[in-house]
Enzyme design. Sequence first.
Site, PDB file in Angstrom:
ATOM      1  N   CYS A 118       0.821  -1.230   0.038  1.00  0.00           N
ATOM      2  CA  CYS A 118      -0.186   0.100   0.073  1.00  0.00           C
ATOM      3  C   CYS A 118       0.903   1.308   0.191  1.00  0.00           C
ATOM      4  O   CYS A 118       0.349   2.399  -0.300  1.00  0.00           O
ATOM      5  CB  CYS A 118      -0.921   0.040   1.356  1.00  0.00           C
ATOM      6  N   HIS A 259      -3.545   7.287   1.949  1.00  0.00           N
ATOM      7  CA  HIS A 259      -3.735   5.830   1.420  1.00  0.00           C
ATOM      8  C   HIS A 259      -5.453   5.545   1.903  1.00  0.00           C
ATOM      9  O   HIS A 259      -5.823   5.823   3.093  1.00  0.00           O
ATOM     10  CB  HIS A 259      -2.945   4.671   2.050  1.00  0.00           C
ATOM     11  N   ASN A 289      -9.966  -0.529  -1.128  1.00  0.00           N
ATOM     12  CA  ASN A 289      -8.504  -0.330  -1.137  1.00  0.00           C
ATOM     13  C   ASN A 289      -7.892  -0.746  -2.450  1.00  0.00           C
ATOM     14  O   ASN A 289      -7.822  -2.041  -2.719  1.00  0.00           O
ATOM     15  CB  ASN A 289      -8.078  -0.907   0.205  1.00  0.00           C
TER      16      ASN A 289
HETATM   17  N1  COA Z   1     -18.772  -8.474   8.070  1.00  0.00           N
HETATM   18  C1  COA Z   1     -19.071  -8.711   9.208  1.00  0.00           C
HETATM   19  N2  COA Z   1     -18.188  -9.177  10.183  1.00  0.00           N
HETATM   20  C2  COA Z   1     -17.008  -9.165  10.070  1.00  0.00           C
HETATM   21  C3  COA Z   1     -16.451  -8.926   8.745  1.00  0.00           C
HETATM   22  C4  COA Z   1     -17.415  -8.641   7.792  1.00  0.00           C
HETATM   23  N3  COA Z   1     -17.098  -8.432   6.576  1.00  0.00           N
HETATM   24  N4  COA Z   1     -15.085  -8.980   8.846  1.00  0.00           N
HETATM   25  C5  COA Z   1     -14.929  -9.279  10.011  1.00  0.00           C
HETATM   26  N5  COA Z   1     -15.961  -9.258  10.791  1.00  0.00           N
HETATM   27  C6  COA Z   1     -16.170  -9.726  12.195  1.00  0.00           C
HETATM   28  C7  COA Z   1     -14.658 -10.442  12.692  1.00  0.00           C
HETATM   29  O1  COA Z   1     -14.730 -11.636  12.403  1.00  0.00           O
HETATM   30  C8  COA Z   1     -14.782 -10.077  14.395  1.00  0.00           C
HETATM   31  O2  COA Z   1     -15.883 -10.972  14.667  1.00  0.00           O
HETATM   32  P1  COA Z   1     -15.393 -11.837  16.120  1.00  0.00           P
HETATM   33  O3  COA Z   1     -15.283 -10.556  17.307  1.00  0.00           O
HETATM   34  O4  COA Z   1     -16.535 -12.651  16.309  1.00  0.00           O
HETATM   35  O5  COA Z   1     -14.206 -12.550  15.817  1.00  0.00           O
HETATM   36  C9  COA Z   1     -15.546  -8.648  14.298  1.00  0.00           C
HETATM   37  O6  COA Z   1     -16.332  -8.443  12.989  1.00  0.00           O
HETATM   38  C10 COA Z   1     -14.666  -7.641  14.737  1.00  0.00           C
HETATM   39  O7  COA Z   1     -13.641  -7.695  13.938  1.00  0.00           O
HETATM   40  P2  COA Z   1     -12.419  -6.634  14.045  1.00  0.00           P
HETATM   41  O8  COA Z   1     -11.320  -7.310  13.444  1.00  0.00           O
HETATM   42  O9  COA Z   1     -12.301  -6.405  15.715  1.00  0.00           O
HETATM   43  O10 COA Z   1     -13.117  -5.525  13.333  1.00  0.00           O
HETATM   44  P3  COA Z   1     -12.337  -4.083  13.235  1.00  0.00           P
HETATM   45  O11 COA Z   1     -13.088  -3.070  13.683  1.00  0.00           O
HETATM   46  O12 COA Z   1     -10.912  -4.188  13.356  1.00  0.00           O
HETATM   47  O13 COA Z   1     -12.502  -4.050  11.559  1.00  0.00           O
HETATM   48  C11 COA Z   1     -11.134  -4.152   9.329  1.00  0.00           C
HETATM   49  C12 COA Z   1     -11.900  -4.876  10.882  1.00  0.00           C
HETATM   50  C13 COA Z   1     -10.464  -5.270   8.892  1.00  0.00           C
HETATM   51  C14 COA Z   1     -11.802  -3.529   8.626  1.00  0.00           C
HETATM   52  C15 COA Z   1      -9.953  -3.251  10.420  1.00  0.00           C
HETATM   53  O14 COA Z   1      -9.494  -4.272  11.201  1.00  0.00           O
HETATM   54  C16 COA Z   1      -9.056  -2.840   9.418  1.00  0.00           C
HETATM   55  O15 COA Z   1      -9.358  -1.803   8.487  1.00  0.00           O
HETATM   56  N6  COA Z   1      -7.828  -3.163   9.383  1.00  0.00           N
HETATM   57  C17 COA Z   1      -6.346  -2.580   8.697  1.00  0.00           C
HETATM   58  C18 COA Z   1      -6.980  -2.955   7.146  1.00  0.00           C
HETATM   59  C19 COA Z   1      -5.726  -2.234   6.584  1.00  0.00           C
HETATM   60  O16 COA Z   1      -5.496  -1.168   6.534  1.00  0.00           O
HETATM   61  N7  COA Z   1      -5.086  -3.080   5.506  1.00  0.00           N
HETATM   62  C20 COA Z   1      -4.341  -2.575   4.571  1.00  0.00           C
HETATM   63  C21 COA Z   1      -2.885  -2.507   5.002  1.00  0.00           C
HETATM   64  S1  COA Z   1      -2.797  -0.670   4.782  1.00  0.00           S
END
Ligand code: COA
Length: 335
Positions: A118, A259, A289
Amino acid sequence: MQKRNRLYSAVITGVGMYVPEKVLDNKYFESILDTNDEWIRTRTGIKERRVLEEGATSLLATKAVEDLLKSTNTDPMDVDVIIVATVTPDMFFPSTAALVQDNIGAKNAWGYDLSAACSGFLFAMQSGASLVESGQYKKVIVVGAEKMSSILDYTDRNTAILFGDGASAVLLEPSEDLSIGVQDSILRTDGSGRDTLFMKGGGSLRPPTHETVDNREHYLYQDGKAVFKVAVKGMADVSVEIMEKVGLSSNDIAYLVPHQANLRIIDATARRMGIESEKVTINIAKYGNTTAGTIPLCLTEYYRDGKFKKGDNLILAAFGAGYTWGAMHIVWGID
Ligand code: COA
């Protein structure tokens, strides 16, 4: 402001972009995964993303570069260098840059791919700017291009909803006016983050076998929570650091160009910098993304919308796999 020693400044003199026509909205994911539109929008800011049905990353990159050449009236024979930032090259080799070079007929150009996930566009901009600043090259094209759909596991709700396909390119040219163009950057790599965001299979560590395919190792894996935490801190810290390094306050900054991984990471960065939301470029809702594509897509859309004026201070900031991250100060150089 700390002055760097350089003969010329590398100025963005044109932009171009391409996103495929096919749209996957959040409703589509409701039909294939245990997820819903509300969760995706509130946790990420994404409403839809584009997917390339036929063709590869070189097609996206070629179309973005063709748009750039057309809008700047540039003869492909005058292009010196093509740098393509991507983690989804058509093949390991030849490079995607070589394929783009051939597709556009840039017979006098050389080029290469750059892998920094990224942060790829920022790293490639630093490389391209250095080639221009030395006076050695006059027209350097920097591309961020990804067919993320080619490495997404559409059975994994944690990652499938986050990414999209797209490409965008900028033209860097030298200027004797050092007050415009790329001014400075801070770039970082920390490979200790390798286990939180990666594609395990396909490389020399785990060459393709029936076993790697069965284990789904040819898809992107992410520990979202772990990446989220370091991304918020990393992108915000480095953005504040570049402001201090170049001596800009939040009032001096026309736009933060972050980003587009997650709206909450973008908001946290803007808050730390003291920048109000109207001064942040955002298009994550439309494209998700696109990895190396997000920053140039923002630059292209906001410039074409008439949002940037010559002399505007822009801070570009990114965080990605590796980990890689960084920020760059650019003074917009075109009217
Ligand atoms: N729909 C519904 N629930 C989902 C889901 C989806 N698409 N994806 C994940 N979940 C669930 C998880 O399984 C978790 O369930 P659990 O608590 O029963 O295990 C719950 O939602 C919470 O997950 P969590 O990881 O705490 O959510 P979050 O608020 O951190 O959001 C992301 C998840 C992926 C959106 C977030 O962590 C993120 O943006 N991470 C970085 C992404 C990034 O920057 N990536 C590229 C590098 S720059």
